[in-house]
Motif scaffolding. Structure first.
Motif, PDB file in Angstrom:
ATOM      1  N   VAL A   1     -36.656  12.966  62.120  1.00  0.00           N
ATOM      2  CA  VAL A   1     -37.910  11.915  62.633  1.00  0.00           C
ATOM      3  C   VAL A   1     -37.756  11.078  61.421  1.00  0.00           C
ATOM      4  N   SER A   2     -37.665  11.588  60.297  1.00  0.00           N
ATOM      5  CA  SER A   2     -37.934  11.102  59.220  1.00  0.00           C
ATOM      6  C   SER A   2     -36.671  10.564  57.958  1.00  0.00           C
ATOM      7  N   LEU A   3     -35.769  10.334  59.030  1.00  0.00           N
ATOM      8  CA  LEU A   3     -34.276   9.870  58.023  1.00  0.00           C
ATOM      9  C   LEU A   3     -33.895   8.720  57.931  1.00  0.00           C
ATOM     10  N   VAL A   4     -34.736   8.410  59.114  1.00  0.00           N
ATOM     11  CA  VAL A   4     -34.252   6.719  59.012  1.00  0.00           C
ATOM     12  C   VAL A   4     -35.213   5.932  58.280  1.00  0.00           C
ATOM     13  N   SER A   5     -36.773   6.465  58.122  1.00  0.00           N
ATOM     14  CA  SER A   5     -37.740   5.581  57.169  1.00  0.00           C
ATOM     15  C   SER A   5     -37.110   5.827  55.590  1.00  0.00           C
ATOM     16  N   LEU A   6     -37.258   7.581  55.645  1.00  0.00           N
ATOM     17  CA  LEU A   6     -36.588   8.157  54.488  1.00  0.00           C
ATOM     18  C   LEU A   6     -35.253   7.308  53.806  1.00  0.00           C
ATOM     19  N   TYR A   7     -34.320   6.602  54.548  1.00  0.00           N
ATOM     20  CA  TYR A   7     -33.068   6.288  54.323  1.00  0.00           C
ATOM     21  C   TYR A   7     -33.228   5.403  53.341  1.00  0.00           C
ATOM     22  N   LEU A   8     -34.329   4.317  54.106  1.00  0.00           N
ATOM     23  CA  LEU A   8     -34.934   2.456  53.478  1.00  0.00           C
ATOM     24  C   LEU A   8     -35.666   2.591  52.811  1.00  0.00           C
ATOM     25  N   THR A   9     -35.917   4.304  52.328  1.00  0.00           N
ATOM     26  CA  THR A   9     -36.868   3.654  50.998  1.00  0.00           C
ATOM     27  C   THR A   9     -36.884   4.199  49.653  1.00  0.00           C
ATOM     28  N   ILE A  10     -34.926   4.413  49.886  1.00  0.00           N
ATOM     29  CA  ILE A  10     -33.543   5.148  48.840  1.00  0.00           C
ATOM     30  C   ILE A  10     -33.309   3.777  48.782  1.00  0.00           C
ATOM     31  N   LEU A  11     -33.161   3.843  49.416  1.00  0.00           N
ATOM     32  CA  LEU A  11     -32.110   2.030  49.591  1.00  0.00           C
ATOM     33  C   LEU A  11     -33.465   1.022  49.094  1.00  0.00           C
ATOM     34  N   SER A  12     -34.561   1.035  48.755  1.00  0.00           N
ATOM     35  CA  SER A  12     -35.891   0.036  48.079  1.00  0.00           C
ATOM     36  C   SER A  12     -36.568   0.738  47.880  1.00  0.00           C
TER      37      SER A  12
END
Length: 326
Positions: A168-179
């Motif tokens: 569930v948190s994979l997408v939000s965590l990936y977007l956080t790592i992007l910026s």
């Protein structure tokens, strides 16, 4: 005429040999008493030959079945690592290869860069261990020892994250790592992208918190009376008494980092930075089966050997992690 009774007292152990012998006898007696309390079969039933034979056969069958399940895949992988591709394909369940191919291990190490993938895995696991242990120790110390006013709220928030599936948190965590927020830094293709999310592990924090809560509070109160600050209490009192739980958290963290696949696949697209789990997946479509099996065997045998070497420390830590009572 009065009857005279003679009472014979058993001699007390007089030397080291007798004391050791008495200790062994007492240990066997205590073990037998503990077994009588735990087992469903009484001592009278176990004394019968038929019961002993039946229990022995059942024990052998259960232990053998568990050994096949646990050790069988590793032995099959070891056999495949030194077999030819034709043997693996045509006779996958053969007990012994037609010819031992030791060069498979060398070709796997050099040909598909197992050495580089192994180095990357060690770096990732080491970073996960350091930052994960740092967060778990400090978080557990705050929740259990310092106990600020917001400790209950913080503990509830940490506990709530355990009920959120990682997908569930994979997408939000990936977007956080992007910026990254505030500093706007992209962490893709850096080990920080793996270390930072792995360090915030709620289970490790709560495990530390529960262990610290069992430590004797009188020790910390006496240290504060003597003028010790929070850092001194943490460094000189809490850490030395926390070796068992540190060993447990370290083992869980290292095993989790070694087998992690999805997240390194997303944030480390550069093959020069990828760990073994991702690297073997990437080369599985092009590498020869025998070489791939040799690479998989190298990736599996290293943590097994490390566990066998340090198994006493790991098992002692796991057994003592909840042994301290306040």
């Amino acid at each position: 005429m009065s009857e005279t009774r003679t009472v014979v007292l058993s001699p007390r152990p007089t030397n080291a040999h007798d004391r050791r012998r008495a200790a062994r006898v007492e240990a066997r007696r205590q073990a037998k008493a503990d077994l009588d309390e735990r087992t469903l079969v009484s001592a009278t039933e176990r004394a019968r030959p038929r019961t002993r034979i039946t229990l022995g056969l059942l024990s052998v069958l259960v232990v053998g079945f568990l050994a096949i399940i646990a050790v069988g895949p590793v032995l099959w992988l070891a056999k495949s690592a030194v077999s030819t591709t034709s043997d693996i394909v045509t006779q996958p369940f053969a007990l012994w290869p037609s010819g031992i191919q030791w060069q498979n291990l060398v070709e796997a190490w050099n040909g598909i860069d197992i050495g580089q993938y192994l180095f990357n895995t060690v770096v990732i696991a080491g970073g996960n261990w350091f930052f994960g242990l740092l967060v778990a120790l400090t978080g557990g110390y705050v929740l259990a020892i310092l106990k600020p006013k917001y400790a209950k709220f913080l503990e509830g928030a940490v506990l709530a994250t355990l009920f959120i599936p990682g997908v569930v948190s994979l997408v939000s965590l990936y977007l956080t790592i992007l910026s990254l927020p505030i500093i706007q830094v992209n962490l893709i293709n850096t080990y920080w992208a793996v270390w930072l999310p792995a360090s915030a592990h709620a289970f490790s924090v709560l495990l530390m918190r529960n262990f610290f809560a069992q430590l004797p509070a009188e020790v910390f109160e006496a240290a504060k009376v003597d003028g010790a600050g929070s850092w001194t209490v943490f460094w000189r009192l809490v850490l030395p008494m926390s070796q068992p739980v540190i060993g447990v958290v370290s083992l869980l963290t290292l095993v989790g980092a070694w087998k992690e696949f999805m997240w390194p696949l997303l944030v480390l697209p550069d093959p020069k930075l990828q760990p073994l789990s991702v690297g073997l997946y990437k080369v599985s479509s092009s590498a020869e089966i025998s070489i791939l099996m040799a690479g998989m065997f190298i990736s599996v045998i290293i943590p097994i050997v490390l566990f066998l070497v340090f198994q006493r420390q790991f098992l002692r830590s796991a057994g003592q992690s909840g042994a301290i009572k306040g």
